[in-house]
Design a protein around this motif. Structure first.
Motif, PDB file in Angstrom:
ATOM      1  N   LEU B  51     -19.674  35.525  -6.601  1.00  0.00           N
ATOM      2  CA  LEU B  51     -18.178  34.861  -6.963  1.00  0.00           C
ATOM      3  C   LEU B  51     -17.104  34.668  -5.720  1.00  0.00           C
ATOM      4  O   LEU B  51     -16.521  34.458  -5.995  1.00  0.00           O
ATOM      5  CB  LEU B  51     -17.661  35.041  -8.632  1.00  0.00           C
ATOM      6  CG  LEU B  51     -18.687  34.733  -9.176  1.00  0.00           C
ATOM      7  CD1 LEU B  51     -17.982  35.513 -10.496  1.00  0.00           C
ATOM      8  CD2 LEU B  51     -18.689  33.543  -9.209  1.00  0.00           C
ATOM      9  N   ALA B  52     -17.223  36.017  -4.979  1.00  0.00           N
ATOM     10  CA  ALA B  52     -16.488  36.546  -3.382  1.00  0.00           C
ATOM     11  C   ALA B  52     -17.337  35.752  -2.892  1.00  0.00           C
ATOM     12  O   ALA B  52     -16.261  35.584  -1.415  1.00  0.00           O
ATOM     13  CB  ALA B  52     -16.816  37.898  -3.315  1.00  0.00           C
ATOM     14  N   LEU B  53     -18.216  34.716  -2.567  1.00  0.00           N
ATOM     15  CA  LEU B  53     -18.446  33.922  -1.346  1.00  0.00           C
ATOM     16  C   LEU B  53     -17.157  33.029  -1.374  1.00  0.00           C
ATOM     17  O   LEU B  53     -16.902  32.404  -2.556  1.00  0.00           O
ATOM     18  CB  LEU B  53     -19.951  33.510  -1.180  1.00  0.00           C
ATOM     19  CG  LEU B  53     -21.026  34.013  -0.910  1.00  0.00           C
ATOM     20  CD1 LEU B  53     -22.030  33.878  -1.488  1.00  0.00           C
ATOM     21  CD2 LEU B  53     -20.766  35.005   0.271  1.00  0.00           C
ATOM     22  N   ALA B  54     -16.882  32.210  -0.046  1.00  0.00           N
ATOM     23  CA  ALA B  54     -16.207  31.417  -0.162  1.00  0.00           C
ATOM     24  C   ALA B  54     -16.614  30.075  -0.564  1.00  0.00           C
ATOM     25  O   ALA B  54     -17.982  30.045  -0.361  1.00  0.00           O
ATOM     26  CB  ALA B  54     -15.531  30.820   1.107  1.00  0.00           C
ATOM     27  N   PRO B  55     -16.121  29.413  -1.306  1.00  0.00           N
ATOM     28  CA  PRO B  55     -16.588  28.216  -1.878  1.00  0.00           C
ATOM     29  C   PRO B  55     -17.360  27.333  -1.567  1.00  0.00           C
ATOM     30  O   PRO B  55     -18.524  26.834  -1.130  1.00  0.00           O
ATOM     31  CB  PRO B  55     -15.709  26.985  -2.282  1.00  0.00           C
ATOM     32  CG  PRO B  55     -14.479  28.521  -2.299  1.00  0.00           C
ATOM     33  CD  PRO B  55     -14.081  29.552  -1.665  1.00  0.00           C
ATOM     34  N   GLU B  56     -16.611  26.743   0.032  1.00  0.00           N
ATOM     35  CA  GLU B  56     -17.755  26.063   1.296  1.00  0.00           C
ATOM     36  C   GLU B  56     -19.672  26.684   1.394  1.00  0.00           C
ATOM     37  O   GLU B  56     -20.123  26.604   1.783  1.00  0.00           O
ATOM     38  CB  GLU B  56     -16.536  25.657   2.154  1.00  0.00           C
ATOM     39  CG  GLU B  56     -16.464  26.699   2.979  1.00  0.00           C
ATOM     40  CD  GLU B  56     -15.320  27.442   3.046  1.00  0.00           C
ATOM     41  OE1 GLU B  56     -15.062  27.552   1.579  1.00  0.00           O
ATOM     42  OE2 GLU B  56     -15.058  28.752   4.103  1.00  0.00           O
ATOM     43  N   LEU B  57     -18.917  28.406   1.635  1.00  0.00           N
ATOM     44  CA  LEU B  57     -20.411  29.154   2.074  1.00  0.00           C
ATOM     45  C   LEU B  57     -21.619  28.812   0.328  1.00  0.00           C
ATOM     46  O   LEU B  57     -22.265  28.686   0.817  1.00  0.00           O
ATOM     47  CB  LEU B  57     -19.753  30.292   2.267  1.00  0.00           C
ATOM     48  CG  LEU B  57     -20.178  31.272   3.813  1.00  0.00           C
ATOM     49  CD1 LEU B  57     -20.563  30.809   4.449  1.00  0.00           C
ATOM     50  CD2 LEU B  57     -19.284  32.489   3.430  1.00  0.00           C
ATOM     51  N   ARG B  58     -20.652  29.164  -0.700  1.00  0.00           N
ATOM     52  CA  ARG B  58     -21.247  29.444  -1.759  1.00  0.00           C
ATOM     53  C   ARG B  58     -22.257  27.902  -1.384  1.00  0.00           C
ATOM     54  O   ARG B  58     -23.792  28.104  -2.475  1.00  0.00           O
ATOM     55  CB  ARG B  58     -20.445  30.245  -3.049  1.00  0.00           C
ATOM     56  CG  ARG B  58     -21.284  29.746  -4.050  1.00  0.00           C
ATOM     57  CD  ARG B  58     -20.482  30.459  -4.997  1.00  0.00           C
ATOM     58  NE  ARG B  58     -19.241  29.482  -5.569  1.00  0.00           N
ATOM     59  CZ  ARG B  58     -18.053  30.213  -5.358  1.00  0.00           C
ATOM     60  NH1 ARG B  58     -17.761  31.865  -4.878  1.00  0.00           N
ATOM     61  NH2 ARG B  58     -17.091  29.749  -5.802  1.00  0.00           N
ATOM     62  N   ALA B  59     -21.008  26.756  -1.671  1.00  0.00           N
ATOM     63  CA  ALA B  59     -22.086  25.226  -1.654  1.00  0.00           C
ATOM     64  C   ALA B  59     -23.699  25.443  -1.112  1.00  0.00           C
ATOM     65  O   ALA B  59     -24.230  25.275  -1.280  1.00  0.00           O
ATOM     66  CB  ALA B  59     -20.887  24.253  -1.584  1.00  0.00           C
ATOM     67  N   ARG B  60     -23.456  25.880   0.024  1.00  0.00           N
ATOM     68  CA  ARG B  60     -24.682  26.084   0.723  1.00  0.00           C
ATOM     69  C   ARG B  60     -26.134  27.220   0.740  1.00  0.00           C
ATOM     70  O   ARG B  60     -26.945  27.174   1.116  1.00  0.00           O
ATOM     71  CB  ARG B  60     -24.418  26.124   2.463  1.00  0.00           C
ATOM     72  CG  ARG B  60     -24.046  25.121   2.801  1.00  0.00           C
ATOM     73  CD  ARG B  60     -23.685  25.487   4.449  1.00  0.00           C
ATOM     74  NE  ARG B  60     -22.846  26.171   5.147  1.00  0.00           N
ATOM     75  CZ  ARG B  60     -21.637  26.040   5.479  1.00  0.00           C
ATOM     76  NH1 ARG B  60     -20.920  24.789   5.207  1.00  0.00           N
ATOM     77  NH2 ARG B  60     -21.073  26.721   5.536  1.00  0.00           N
ATOM     78  N   GLY B  61     -25.672  28.036  -0.765  1.00  0.00           N
ATOM     79  CA  GLY B  61     -26.850  29.054  -1.011  1.00  0.00           C
ATOM     80  C   GLY B  61     -26.594  30.187  -0.531  1.00  0.00           C
ATOM     81  O   GLY B  61     -25.180  30.270   0.285  1.00  0.00           O
ATOM     82  N   ILE B  62     -27.076  31.697  -1.604  1.00  0.00           N
ATOM     83  CA  ILE B  62     -26.720  32.730  -0.914  1.00  0.00           C
ATOM     84  C   ILE B  62     -28.229  32.945  -0.197  1.00  0.00           C
ATOM     85  O   ILE B  62     -29.774  32.660  -0.348  1.00  0.00           O
ATOM     86  CB  ILE B  62     -26.379  33.473  -1.518  1.00  0.00           C
ATOM     87  CG1 ILE B  62     -27.575  33.357  -2.942  1.00  0.00           C
ATOM     88  CG2 ILE B  62     -25.326  32.847  -1.921  1.00  0.00           C
ATOM     89  CD1 ILE B  62     -28.894  34.638  -3.121  1.00  0.00           C
ATOM     90  N   VAL B  63     -28.268  34.329   0.764  1.00  0.00           N
ATOM     91  CA  VAL B  63     -28.986  35.191   1.397  1.00  0.00           C
ATOM     92  C   VAL B  63     -29.200  36.371   1.091  1.00  0.00           C
ATOM     93  O   VAL B  63     -27.851  36.373   1.000  1.00  0.00           O
ATOM     94  CB  VAL B  63     -29.300  34.362   2.982  1.00  0.00           C
ATOM     95  CG1 VAL B  63     -30.272  35.212   3.601  1.00  0.00           C
ATOM     96  CG2 VAL B  63     -29.643  32.683   2.782  1.00  0.00           C
ATOM     97  N   THR B  64     -29.905  37.349   0.722  1.00  0.00           N
ATOM     98  CA  THR B  64     -30.139  38.533   0.478  1.00  0.00           C
ATOM     99  C   THR B  64     -31.445  39.110   1.394  1.00  0.00           C
ATOM    100  O   THR B  64     -32.641  38.185   0.832  1.00  0.00           O
ATOM    101  CB  THR B  64     -29.446  38.983  -1.252  1.00  0.00           C
ATOM    102  OG1 THR B  64     -28.865  40.274  -0.361  1.00  0.00           O
ATOM    103  CG2 THR B  64     -30.076  38.228  -1.269  1.00  0.00           C
ATOM    104  N   SER B  65     -31.346  40.463   0.729  1.00  0.00           N
ATOM    105  CA  SER B  65     -32.969  41.263   0.886  1.00  0.00           C
ATOM    106  C   SER B  65     -33.037  42.067  -0.255  1.00  0.00           C
ATOM    107  O   SER B  65     -31.619  42.710  -0.839  1.00  0.00           O
ATOM    108  CB  SER B  65     -32.368  41.734   2.203  1.00  0.00           C
ATOM    109  OG  SER B  65     -31.566  42.133   1.892  1.00  0.00           O
ATOM    110  N   SER B  66     -34.009  42.995  -0.429  1.00  0.00           N
ATOM    111  CA  SER B  66     -33.884  43.387  -1.580  1.00  0.00           C
ATOM    112  C   SER B  66     -35.181  43.847  -2.014  1.00  0.00           C
ATOM    113  O   SER B  66     -36.382  43.533  -1.429  1.00  0.00           O
ATOM    114  CB  SER B  66     -33.455  42.624  -3.243  1.00  0.00           C
ATOM    115  OG  SER B  66     -33.932  43.501  -4.261  1.00  0.00           O
TER     116      SER B  66
END
Lengths: 314, 314
Positions: B51-66
């Motif tokens: 939710l904290a991502l800028a909307p235009e960034l969020r629209a392209r999806g998320i990347v993470t590691s875990s």
């Protein structure tokens, strides 16, 4: 009775199961009696029964019989009141549950694998010791104790549309329906029985309390072969129906709750989860509550049932 | 942020453990994050981060590691927002957890068994896709998401005296302490680490963030080899201490909660339960809260750890 029980029992939470809500397309809540004292709802009727005994009887201790969870519940309730407990169990009772009752301080007496002999041993112990007898599912105090499960559900979720409950002798089933009657609440109440012991469902259909053959089910807490009179009377006027679940559905339901919700549930309440997955109660579209009656199971048996290693019948 | 999260997370219950209360001689409560979406508290910081991502960034999806639970949390949070999720995992990640993330819709990318390579792969994916990166335990939004665990504990139990939390990078640890600071609440907050990865405890003692050797622990969720800067800063000013628990105590703590409370808990939160049994926090006599961070574990591995079949080290 409710006032005397308050504060002595765990006020168990009602929590949404995200997985079941998604699978069933409606809000599904679990009433977590695995978090009750001794790991099952049976501590409620057990404490209610011990408190209902005349003080001079209670002072000499209590005697009861059980296929498992009521044994621990009674042992715990007796210890709470500072009196001795003796529990008569059949050799087929789950060792894990018998051992738990012993740890709560009960003296264990093993009878023949036969309900008539079990009652004879209880009668003899009562005659010998003058202790008070308490019954696992068929007395006014047990139903009053069981009814507290219904009271709490209605308090937490006044708009609940349906409640799904595993059924053996019908104490919890009847107690919850009595609670709904007292509150004038219209939620539909469904029972669930395993294929290997469907005598309550058959009795309801027949309109009279039948006696079934010995239970042949993985659900070691659902082995009563005849409905209790109190629970049966309430069910006749109030139950929405009883689902009968194939034995093979019990393990997958246990696995689902272990993997998705982090809950160890007994085969007995897995029967209710499996009934929900089969579609029981789907005619009501509001929130559905499933009573998770207990979490007492040997870890090795839990693993076998989750993994499908176990035979379909015990 | 708290308002944006409300209603989208499970408001998990805080329940008394009768067994632990008896064993420790004080009221002990469990915050049941095994009942959170995806079976762990990680859905909180994951949703906050998305939710904290800028909307235009969020629209392209998320990347993470875990190493596991954050992967499912991120996959779930992305699905909630209708965007794709890519998760980079090391080959040593728990297969059960990786599979769960895949079921929530994440694309899984396996990197080398090395934190530096993992971050290189994340960077490359972000550069390629323009997606937003979210971090499992060190960012303002993750701590804000983690802090909701503290908010709920204080709401349910304003008189709580101590809180015990398993520690890896320190996101949850720091987030809960931030919540206490915001509320001006004086409860003592203790961390718990396993013997096989005690770098947060060692860093606190040294007064600086150290980098430890690769984790060698059964607690597959507690493998960060360097404290996160945010959590570490809060811990330096606010933590009451960090207990280090022998690996051999993890299995027995899991078994206790399975047998007595019907809860499947991960080795990671068993570390906190074991710390409580060792006496961590016994100087505070009021109610103790243990955060049960998750219940995601393969049933076969759960059985092995409960039964003591597993080696002391992985």
């Amino acid at each position: 009775m409710r006032e005397r029980l308050a504060g002595r029992l765990v006020r168990t939470p009602l929590v949404e199961s995200a997985t079941l809500s998604r699978r069933l397309g409606r809000p599904v809540y679990l009433k977590l009696e695995n978090l009750q004292h001794t790991g099952s709802f049976k501590s409620r009727p057990a404490l209610a029964s011990v408190l209902a005994l005349a003080p001079e009887l209670r002072a000499r201790g209590i005697v009861t019989s059980s296929s498992g969870n009521f044994a621990s519940g009674a042992a715990w309730a007796a210890r709470e009141e500072g009196v001795p407990a003796t529990v008569v169990v059949m050799p087929s009772a789950e060792p894990f549950k018998v051992e738990k009752a012993r740890r709560y301080g009960a003296q264990i007496v093993v009878c023949e694998d036969d309900y008539a002999d079990r009652q004879r041993r209880v009668d003899a112990l009562v005659a010998e010791t003058g202790a008070g007898e308490i019954h696992p599912h068929s007395s006014a105090p047990t139903l009053a104790g069981d009814a507290t499960v219904g009271d709490e559900i209605l308090e937490d979720m006044p708009d609940c549309a349906a409640i799904l409950i595993p059924v053996s002798g019908g104490g919890l089933f009847g107690g919850v329906m009595e609670s709904l009657e007292v509150h004038g609440h219209g939620a539909a109440v469904y029972g669930a029985q395993p294929e290997g012991n469907r005598i309550f469902a058959d009795s309801l259909r027949a309109g009279e309390r039948l006696t079934g053959p010995p239970a042949q089910t993985l659900a070691d807490g659902l082995t009563a072969t005849r409905p209790g009179p109190q629970g049966f009377a309430v069910a006749q006027r109030r139950a929405a129906g009883i689902a009968v679940v194939p034995e093979a559905e019990i393990g997958p339901a246990m696995r689902l709750l272990a993997e998705e919700e982090g809950l160890v549930i007994e085969p007995s309440c897995a029967v209710a989860v499996a009934a929900a997955l089969q579609g029981t109660g789907r005619e009501d579209t509001g929130p559905l509550v499933i009573v998770i009656t207990g979490g007492n199971i040997d870890p090795e048996r839990h693993r076998r049932l989750c993994s499908g290693d176990a035979p379909a019948r015990p």
